[in-house]
Design an enzyme around this catalytic site. Structure first.
Site, PDB file in Angstrom:
ATOM      1  N   CYS A 114      -2.010  -4.518 -10.129  1.00  0.00           N
ATOM      2  CA  CYS A 114      -3.281  -4.288  -9.424  1.00  0.00           C
ATOM      3  C   CYS A 114      -3.802  -2.859  -9.595  1.00  0.00           C
ATOM      4  CB  CYS A 114      -3.130  -4.609  -7.943  1.00  0.00           C
ATOM      5  SG  CYS A 114      -2.699  -6.338  -7.619  1.00  0.00           S
ATOM      6  N   HIS A 250      -9.321  -1.246  -4.427  1.00  0.00           N
ATOM      7  CA  HIS A 250      -8.762  -2.504  -4.906  1.00  0.00           C
ATOM      8  C   HIS A 250      -9.005  -3.554  -3.826  1.00  0.00           C
ATOM      9  CE1 HIS A 250      -6.174  -5.613  -6.244  1.00  0.00           C
ATOM     10  NE2 HIS A 250      -5.176  -5.327  -5.430  1.00  0.00           N
ATOM     11  N   ASN A 280      -8.260 -11.481  -4.491  1.00  0.00           N
ATOM     12  CA  ASN A 280      -7.591 -10.390  -5.194  1.00  0.00           C
ATOM     13  C   ASN A 280      -7.552 -10.721  -6.682  1.00  0.00           C
ATOM     14  OD1 ASN A 280      -5.837  -8.508  -6.290  1.00  0.00           O
ATOM     15  ND2 ASN A 280      -4.307  -8.686  -4.686  1.00  0.00           N
TER      16      ASN A 280
END
Length: 323
Positions: A114, A250, A280
């Site tokens: 990520c 993020h 996500n």
């Protein structure tokens, strides 16, 4: 004068299939209300059968190039941040290079889960500052739907597929915090925490595997480390949270985003949030959010932006830039 890496264009691509939270109610002991309350996620996009990460990346790249008013032939390097490459090798970046019709320059992938796009931006910035490249296409692209365990309600509802891209170009600045471009980078990793978020497959197992996560522990580390790395990057740039126009975090979990903003003393009105629509998307989430925020008219030329992310490894970091 100081050489800077300035964003000239941004673009993104999302697969056509939209998966609402309610779809998971058919196969799991979960609900739209449960997912929204714990994550802020309402829907996400899943790639179609046969649709690869490199295809998503190339589509986002074309959008970013169009926004920058540049041709692929003008790009010196392609860097793709991804954990879901089409194949073990070659890199997704070389596949994108081919899809764009590029026969010059160089291309490679960055894998920091990520945090991948933050790491890729740092790489692109270094290439430009060193004079190795003048224009770099930086892409975050993922097809996380391919590594989800759809019997695990704690993880499969969190992730989505997509891609985002930016075009960086070398420019001259005065060498102070008023310059456009990347002003500071802060990167970290700590392999002691590798078992908190990982995929239980790979070359050693002969399988693709599925994503596994200790959610509570990841949440705790995320809130602590994201605020710290953002402050560290701002300190390197000689700036504070009060100078920030937008945090573009993020997009993992709305509660993490809110907690991090609170620690940075930045109101949510100055935080770009897209997690409700994308879930996500790992390395794709920050460039996706940047592109969407540009379309919304939120981010404008001259705005000071902080991006920060944490992912498996654990790996985390932040970038301070002026649009």
């Amino acid at each position: 004068m100081t050489r800077r890496a300035v964003i000239r264009g941004a673009g993104h691509y999302l697969p056509e299939r939209v998966v609402e939270n309610a779809e998971f109610e058919k196969t799991l002991d979960t609900s739209d209300e449960w997912i929204r309350a714990r994550t802020g996620i309402e829907r996400r996009h899943f790639a179609a059968e046969g649709q690869t990460t490199s295809e998503l990346a190339a589509r986002a790249a074309r959008a970013a190039l169009a926004d920058a008013g540049m041709a692929a032939s003008e790009i010196d390097a392609v860097i793709v941040a991804t954990s879901t490459a089409d194949l073990t090798f070659p890199s997704v970046a070389t596949m994108v290079q081919d899809k764009l019709g590029m026969t010059t320059g160089f291309a490679y992938d960055v894998q920091a889960v990520c945090a991948g796009f933050v790491y890729a931006l740092a790489n692109a910035n270094a290439q430009i500052l060193s004079g190795q490249a003048d224009r770099v296409l930086v892409i975050g692209a993922e097809t996380f739907s391919r590594i989800l365990d759809f019997s695990d309600r704690t993880t499969c509802v969190l992730f989505g597929d997509g891609a985002g891209a930016v075009v960086l170009e070398a420019a001259e600045g005065a060498g102070d915090s008023d310059d456009r471009g990347i002003l500071a980078v802060d990167l970290h990793s700590d392999g002691r925490y590798r078992d908190l978020l990982y995929v239980d497959g790979g070359v050693s197992t002969g399988t693709t595997g599925h994503l596994r996560m200790q959610g509570r522990e990841v949440f705790r580390h995320a809130v602590e480390k994201l605020a710290a790395t953002a402050h560290a990057a701002l300190d390197k740039a000689g700036l504070t949270g009060a100078d920030v126009d937008w945090i573009v975090p993020h997009q993992a979990n709305l509660r993490i985003i809110k907690a991090t903003a609170q620690r940075m003393q930045v109101p949510m009105e100055r935080v770009v949030v897209t997690v409700q629509d994308h879930g996500n998307t790992s390395a794709a989430s920050i460039p996706l959010a940047l592109s969407v925020a540009r379309e919304r008219g939120q981010i404008r030329t001259g705005d000071l932006i902080v991006t920060e992310a944490i992912g498996g490894g654990l790996a985390w970091g932040a970038v301070v830039l002026r649009w």
